[in-house]
Scaffold this motif. Structure first.
Motif, PDB file in Angstrom:
ATOM      1  N   TYR A   1      66.204  31.392  34.770  1.00  9.91           N
ATOM      2  CA  TYR A   1      66.517  29.970  34.829  1.00  9.91           C
ATOM      3  C   TYR A   1      68.003  29.828  35.131  1.00  9.91           C
ATOM      4  N   TYR A   2      68.353  28.842  35.945  1.00  8.18           N
ATOM      5  CA  TYR A   2      69.745  28.538  36.257  1.00  8.18           C
ATOM      6  C   TYR A   2      69.973  27.053  35.982  1.00  8.18           C
ATOM      7  N   ILE A   3      70.990  26.729  35.195  1.00 10.54           N
ATOM      8  CA  ILE A   3      71.313  25.335  34.898  1.00 10.54           C
ATOM      9  C   ILE A   3      72.095  24.756  36.070  1.00 10.54           C
ATOM     10  N   THR A   4      71.676  23.581  36.538  1.00 10.61           N
ATOM     11  CA  THR A   4      72.295  23.002  37.727  1.00 10.61           C
ATOM     12  C   THR A   4      73.692  22.444  37.443  1.00 10.61           C
ATOM     13  N   ASN A   5      73.963  22.095  36.207  1.00  8.51           N
ATOM     14  CA  ASN A   5      75.258  21.521  35.836  1.00  8.51           C
ATOM     15  C   ASN A   5      76.178  22.627  35.324  1.00  8.51           C
ATOM     16  N   PRO A   6      77.207  23.025  36.074  1.00 10.72           N
ATOM     17  CA  PRO A   6      78.040  24.157  35.656  1.00 10.72           C
ATOM     18  C   PRO A   6      78.819  23.915  34.364  1.00 10.72           C
ATOM     19  N   SER A   7      79.244  22.667  34.126  1.00 13.78           N
ATOM     20  CA  SER A   7      79.995  22.415  32.890  1.00 13.78           C
ATOM     21  C   SER A   7      79.095  22.565  31.674  1.00 13.78           C
ATOM     22  N   LEU A   8      77.835  22.168  31.795  1.00 14.15           N
ATOM     23  CA  LEU A   8      76.890  22.348  30.700  1.00 14.15           C
ATOM     24  C   LEU A   8      76.636  23.832  30.462  1.00 14.15           C
ATOM     25  N   ALA A   9      76.446  24.587  31.537  1.00 13.44           N
ATOM     26  CA  ALA A   9      76.207  26.025  31.414  1.00 13.44           C
ATOM     27  C   ALA A   9      77.392  26.730  30.758  1.00 13.44           C
ATOM     28  N   SER A  10      78.612  26.376  31.174  1.00 13.64           N
ATOM     29  CA  SER A  10      79.799  27.050  30.632  1.00 13.64           C
ATOM     30  C   SER A  10      79.972  26.774  29.152  1.00 13.64           C
ATOM     31  N   GLN A  11      79.736  25.531  28.728  1.00 12.42           N
ATOM     32  CA  GLN A  11      79.882  25.206  27.309  1.00 12.42           C
ATOM     33  C   GLN A  11      78.784  25.837  26.466  1.00 12.42           C
ATOM     34  N   LEU A  12      77.572  25.905  27.000  1.00 19.90           N
ATOM     35  CA  LEU A  12      76.483  26.570  26.274  1.00 19.90           C
ATOM     36  C   LEU A  12      76.800  28.041  26.047  1.00 19.90           C
ATOM     37  N   ILE A  13      77.367  28.696  27.058  1.00 14.20           N
ATOM     38  CA  ILE A  13      77.744  30.104  26.920  1.00 14.20           C
ATOM     39  C   ILE A  13      78.817  30.260  25.849  1.00 14.20           C
ATOM     40  N   LYS A  14      79.823  29.396  25.864  1.00 17.11           N
ATOM     41  CA  LYS A  14      80.893  29.481  24.876  1.00 17.11           C
ATOM     42  C   LYS A  14      80.362  29.297  23.462  1.00 17.11           C
ATOM     43  N   VAL A  15      79.493  28.309  23.285  1.00 17.82           N
ATOM     44  CA  VAL A  15      78.947  28.039  21.951  1.00 17.82           C
ATOM     45  C   VAL A  15      78.028  29.171  21.503  1.00 17.82           C
ATOM     46  N   ALA A  16      77.140  29.592  22.384  1.00 17.52           N
ATOM     47  CA  ALA A  16      76.147  30.609  22.018  1.00 17.52           C
ATOM     48  C   ALA A  16      76.794  31.924  21.624  1.00 17.52           C
ATOM     49  N   TYR A  17      77.870  32.312  22.327  1.00 15.65           N
ATOM     50  CA  TYR A  17      78.474  33.618  22.101  1.00 15.65           C
ATOM     51  C   TYR A  17      79.786  33.539  21.312  1.00 15.65           C
ATOM     52  N   GLY A  18      80.115  32.344  20.809  1.00 16.51           N
ATOM     53  CA  GLY A  18      81.303  32.194  19.980  1.00 16.51           C
ATOM     54  C   GLY A  18      82.593  32.449  20.712  1.00 16.51           C
ATOM     55  N   LEU A  19      82.707  31.984  21.947  1.00 18.53           N
ATOM     56  CA  LEU A  19      83.893  32.210  22.766  1.00 18.53           C
ATOM     57  C   LEU A  19      84.804  30.980  22.770  1.00 18.53           C
ATOM     58  N   THR A  20      86.083  31.212  22.908  1.00 19.68           N
ATOM     59  CA  THR A  20      87.028  30.104  23.041  1.00 19.68           C
ATOM     60  C   THR A  20      87.451  29.907  24.492  1.00 19.68           C
ATOM     61  N   SER A  21      87.218  30.910  25.326  1.00 20.76           N
ATOM     62  CA  SER A  21      87.544  30.818  26.745  1.00 20.76           C
ATOM     63  C   SER A  21      86.568  31.688  27.534  1.00 20.76           C
ATOM     64  N   LEU A  22      86.578  31.522  28.842  1.00 22.96           N
ATOM     65  CA  LEU A  22      85.672  32.261  29.716  1.00 22.96           C
ATOM     66  C   LEU A  22      86.467  33.187  30.613  1.00 22.96           C
ATOM     67  N   ASP A  23      86.154  34.490  30.555  1.00 20.42           N
ATOM     68  CA  ASP A  23      86.892  35.430  31.398  1.00 20.42           C
ATOM     69  C   ASP A  23      86.299  35.473  32.806  1.00 20.42           C
ATOM     70  N   ASP A  24      86.882  36.318  33.644  1.00 24.91           N
ATOM     71  CA  ASP A  24      86.490  36.358  35.049  1.00 24.91           C
ATOM     72  C   ASP A  24      85.033  36.763  35.236  1.00 24.91           C
ATOM     73  N   ALA A  25      84.541  37.664  34.378  1.00 22.44           N
ATOM     74  CA  ALA A  25      83.152  38.115  34.512  1.00 22.44           C
ATOM     75  C   ALA A  25      82.177  36.963  34.264  1.00 22.44           C
ATOM     76  N   ILE A  26      82.501  36.096  33.306  1.00 18.84           N
ATOM     77  CA  ILE A  26      81.625  34.957  33.026  1.00 18.84           C
ATOM     78  C   ILE A  26      81.741  33.914  34.126  1.00 18.84           C
ATOM     79  N   LEU A  27      82.963  33.700  34.625  1.00 17.46           N
ATOM     80  CA  LEU A  27      83.130  32.764  35.733  1.00 17.46           C
ATOM     81  C   LEU A  27      82.365  33.242  36.961  1.00 17.46           C
TER      82      LEU A  27
END
Length: 232
Positions: free
Chosen positions: A145-171
């Motif tokens: 599954y791919y979320i069409t809204n990138p801002s929603l996807a990025s925040q879900l990743i941060k919340v799910a994995y307890g991150l405060t920022s997104l590194d290059d691999a996640i971007l």
């Protein structure tokens, strides 16, 4: 879908690595509704997705079931197996129950697999997600599954994995997801779109490609590897 080109045009922004990264983390909505933290993400999901789903299926699901299934479907887009190109996240032991607890969902609420599939169908039809099959049909990984809204996807990743920022691999993963969504929405009728991940097959070396586009007669194949970097 709010594309990178449309985002640039609306806000009169140039092509650049910086603008691309802003789009990957904040794009997909107008600025008044941008998702840039846990609160704005939760508010968007509850008002724009959960409430509408609960109303649509009020005769079949309780509001709590609609909320639980919504987050379960969204989790499928950011689960470790989908982020296979981000080693730290792929090796995470996070499961659906962990994610639901983080999102304040009672994990004891019963949901049926048929309801998950039904809601995923609705989310795909309404443009919240796209679903893509694995070109390796023998792999245990059947689809992503791919979320069409990138801002929603990025925040879900941060919340799910307890991150405060997104590194290059996640971007890079978010960039790949955006490319897959865009190709899916603009797919030529005679083309089929897949990803390739052979992981899970016994005695088969792991092979992975971000995007595989193939015509229905399988005479021409286009292979895409998404690279998140500035072109000089």
């Amino acid at each position: 879908m709010f594309t990178y080109d449309e985002y640039r045009r609306v806000y009169n922004l140039p092509y650049s690595q910086e603008v691309c990264d802003i789009y990957l983390t904040e794009g997909g909505l107008f600025k008044e509704y941008v998702i840039n933290d846990y609160s704005s993400m939760k508010a968007y999901i509850e008002t724009s997705i959960v409430a509408n789903l609960a109303e649509c299926l009020h005769a079949e699901l309780t509001p709590l079931q609609a909320r639980t299934i919504t987050y379960a479907v969204l989790f499928k887009a950011i689960c470790p197996s989908n982020l296979s190109n981000v080693p730290v996240l792929r090796e995470s032991d996070i499961e659906l129950s962990n994610f639901l607890t983080t999102m304040g969902i009672d994990i004891n609420i019963t949901i049926e697999n048929r309801d998950l599939i039904r809601v995923a169908d609705i989310f795909e039809h309404t443009g919240i997600i796209v679903r893509v099959k694995n070109f390796d049909s023998k792999s245990s990984i059947k689809e992503r599954y791919y979320i069409t809204n990138p801002s929603l996807a990025s925040q879900l990743i941060k919340v799910a994995y307890g991150l405060t920022s997104l590194d290059d691999a996640i971007l890079r993963h978010l960039f790949e997801a955006c490319a897959m969504v865009q190709l899916t929405y603009h797919r030529i009728l005679e083309h089929d779109i897949y990803f390739l991940d052979s992981e899970g097959r016994i005695a088969i070396p792991k092979k992975e490609l971000d995007i595989v586009v193939i015509d229905n007669k399988r005479e021409i194949v286009y292979l895409f590897e998404c690279i998140h970097s500035q072109i000089h």
